[in-house]
Design an enzyme around this catalytic site. Structure first.
Site, PDB file in Angstrom:
ATOM      1  N   ASP A  14      18.632  17.124 -15.700  1.00  7.87           N
ATOM      2  CA  ASP A  14      19.249  16.059 -14.905  1.00  7.87           C
ATOM      3  C   ASP A  14      20.117  16.606 -13.772  1.00  7.87           C
ATOM      4  O   ASP A  14      21.073  15.955 -13.346  1.00  7.87           O
ATOM      5  CB  ASP A  14      20.096  15.126 -15.791  1.00  7.87           C
ATOM      6  CG  ASP A  14      19.309  14.597 -16.977  1.00  7.87           C
ATOM      7  OD1 ASP A  14      18.220  14.050 -16.752  1.00  7.87           O
ATOM      8  OD2 ASP A  14      19.783  14.742 -18.121  1.00  7.87           O
ATOM      9  N   LYS A  17      16.897  18.086  -9.562  1.00  9.44           N
ATOM     10  CA  LYS A  17      15.817  18.942  -9.061  1.00  9.44           C
ATOM     11  C   LYS A  17      14.804  18.157  -8.229  1.00  9.44           C
ATOM     12  O   LYS A  17      14.287  18.655  -7.229  1.00  9.44           O
ATOM     13  CB  LYS A  17      15.094  19.615 -10.236  1.00  9.44           C
ATOM     14  CG  LYS A  17      15.992  20.478 -11.109  1.00  9.44           C
ATOM     15  CD  LYS A  17      15.232  21.052 -12.277  1.00  9.44           C
ATOM     16  CE  LYS A  17      14.814  20.031 -13.320  1.00  9.44           C
ATOM     17  NZ  LYS A  17      15.954  19.394 -14.007  1.00  9.44           N
ATOM     18  N   GLY A  41      12.259  13.256 -16.046  1.00 10.33           N
ATOM     19  CA  GLY A  41      12.489  12.114 -15.160  1.00 10.33           C
ATOM     20  C   GLY A  41      13.100  12.601 -13.864  1.00 10.33           C
ATOM     21  O   GLY A  41      14.266  12.992 -13.836  1.00 10.33           O
ATOM     22  N   HIS A  42      12.306  12.646 -12.799  1.00 11.42           N
ATOM     23  CA  HIS A  42      12.787  13.140 -11.516  1.00 11.42           C
ATOM     24  C   HIS A  42      12.913  11.977 -10.539  1.00 11.42           C
ATOM     25  O   HIS A  42      11.932  11.320 -10.212  1.00 11.42           O
ATOM     26  CB  HIS A  42      11.847  14.226 -10.981  1.00 11.42           C
ATOM     27  CG  HIS A  42      11.925  15.491 -11.780  1.00 11.42           C
ATOM     28  ND1 HIS A  42      11.092  16.567 -11.580  1.00 11.42           N
ATOM     29  CD2 HIS A  42      12.742  15.845 -12.800  1.00 11.42           C
ATOM     30  CE1 HIS A  42      11.400  17.523 -12.436  1.00 11.42           C
ATOM     31  NE2 HIS A  42      12.398  17.109 -13.191  1.00 11.42           N
ATOM     32  N   GLN A 228      13.457  19.500 -17.249  1.00 12.05           N
ATOM     33  CA  GLN A 228      14.573  19.786 -18.149  1.00 12.05           C
ATOM     34  C   GLN A 228      15.475  20.868 -17.538  1.00 12.05           C
ATOM     35  O   GLN A 228      15.665  20.882 -16.340  1.00 12.05           O
ATOM     36  CB  GLN A 228      14.074  20.179 -19.546  1.00 12.05           C
ATOM     37  CG  GLN A 228      13.466  19.037 -20.339  1.00 12.05           C
ATOM     38  CD  GLN A 228      12.016  18.751 -20.004  1.00 12.05           C
ATOM     39  OE1 GLN A 228      11.193  19.653 -19.904  1.00 12.05           O
ATOM     40  NE2 GLN A 228      11.685  17.497 -19.830  1.00 12.05           N
TER      41      GLN A 228
END
Length: 434
Positions: A14, A17, A41-42, A228
């Site tokens: 988180d 990135k 989750g990006h 991650q």
């Protein structure tokens, strides 16, 4: 001259990135996911519009970029197609710009059922609850190690695929029924869903190592996108409270098929404070008004799960460890603007053990993490806004000093600073793609 750039997280994920990958993707021919699954989750914000990607590489919003899903990624075919369709509805067509490794393991419904069943078990003598996303990531990596995983390439021979699928479902149904007392998985439903999208999947499947090595030969720029973060790495993280893949730089080679000598630059992304989702050690975790500030102002909810992120001060001890493990070339600091308005800012520079000894390295054993108390250095904050600033010299002097102090403490350059969620709200001191 093309470059191969790795962009990965240095904390517990988180870190932001996705934004940085999206920002640098105009310089790239390919963006490659090399590990993880749809537990990632990006979040990308372009002109105020938010897009959250879970499986697809973050560079795909740029229409010239080809997205590659490497063999190190565990692939949920249903979620992949849903994500492709979601982008199509937004006017972004990516299906013809996606390449999937034929060696990517398939994540199917029985993996998800097993993951959720385990998380219900509270008795730690039976099973360790770690707060996973419940999306089946661990079980499919287990299948890979146990040599029973099914891969995208196996879909070429549907007869053999069906046989092994039936065996796997029988195996998982035995466990779900007898040990976890959960509903079993219907084979007919699983094979039906696969057959409906089989041709789409195979149309995107190619020899990824050959493509990437040819890209190097042709001097194309490739960005490798980590999911991650370093301390969720299966080998180097806060084990057992980790994910099931290699989130560190070493995972790039094993998860994509490119050799280590082909990597030119490794960018580590870190927040100006620290967060983590799920259970596990977190030395600088806060439970006060600063925690509420980070949560509310930083909007610290997991983009994959919607769970509240735990928050804390920046941990230099952990960051230095990430720099060593990943051979980082430079750092990108994100969410600087979230520190606006804080009178004082703390940075953890060492740990103190219960016996009074100070250490400047992270431990390995989980019980040793429980014995740590952070030692802080306090520096002045700033009352002005840094939001959206694009030049280092325009930052408040105290914010400049904060960045320079971190650079001094970690010993490598800070090449980028994010001052907001939008891709344009960034200070680029050095572009790793140039």
């Amino acid at each position: 001259m093309g470059k191969n750039i790795v962009i990965l997280g240095t904390q517990w994920g988180d870190e932001g990135k996705g934004k940085i990958i999206d920002l640098l993707s105009p310089y790239a021919h390919y963006v490659v996911r090399f590990q993880g699954g749809h537990n990632a989750g990006h979040t990308l914000v372009v002109n105020g519009h938010k897009t959250i990607l879970h499986l697809l590489p973050s560079g795909l919003l740029h229409e010239h970029v080809i997205g590659i899903i490497g063999n190190g990624v565990v692939l949920s075919p249903v979620d992949l197609m849903n994500e492709i369709n979601m982008l199509k509805e937004q006017g972004v067509c990516v299906k013809d710009r996606i390449i999937i490794s034929e060696a990517a393991p398939l994540l199917l419904s029985y993996h998800i059922a097993m993951d959720k069943a385990r998380e219900k078990i509270i008795d730690k003598n039976i099973n360790l609850v770690i707060g996973t996303t419940g999306r089946g990531i661990g079980p499919v990596y287990e299948d890979q190690v146990a040599r029973r995983a099914l891969h995208i390439g196996d879909l070429k021979n549907i007869k053999c695929f069906s046989t092994y699928l039936k065996k796997n479902i029988d195996y998982y149904n035995f466990l779900l029924s007898n040990y976890y007392h959960e509903e079993t998985i219907n084979y007919d439903n699983v094979i039906k869903n696969i057959l409906e999208i089989r041709s789409d999947l195979l149309s995107m499947t190619k020899d990824v190592p050959e493509i990437l090595n040819m890209a190097c030969k042709n001097n194309h720029t490739v960005i490798f996108e980590g999911a991650q973060g370093t301390f969720l790495d299966i080998d180097h993280g806060t084990y057992p409270y980790v994910t099931s893949s290699n989130c560190t730089a070493g995972g790039v080679c094993s998860g994509s098929g490119i050799g280590p000598l082909s990597i030119n630059y490794i960018l580590g992304v870190t927040k100006c404070y620290t967060t983590r989702v799920g259970l596990g050690p977190f030395p600088t975790e806060l439970f006060d008004e600063i925690d509420l500030h980070f949560f509310n102002v930083g909007k610290e909810l997991g983009s994959s799960t919607g769970r509240r992120r735990r928050t804390g001060w920046l941990d230099i001890v952990a960051l230095r460890r990430s720099i060593k493990i990943n051979s980082l070339s430079g750092l990108c600091m994100t969410k600087l603007d979230i520190l606006d308005g804080l009178k004082n800012i703390k940075i953890c520079i060492a740990y103190k053990l219960s016996n009074g000894i100070e250490i400047t390295n992270t431990p390995f054993c989980i019980n040793d993490w429980n014995d740590l108390t952070p030692i802080y250095k306090t520096i002045p904050g700033w009352m002005e806004s840094t939001a959206g600033i694009k030049s280092f010299n325009l930052l408040p002097l105290a914010a400049q000093n904060y960045i320079l102090e971190i650079e001094r403490l970690v010993g490598i350059s800070i090449d980028m600073i994010s001052t907001g969620a939008d891709r344009t709200e960034t200070i680029i001191l050095k572009n790793p793609c140039i």
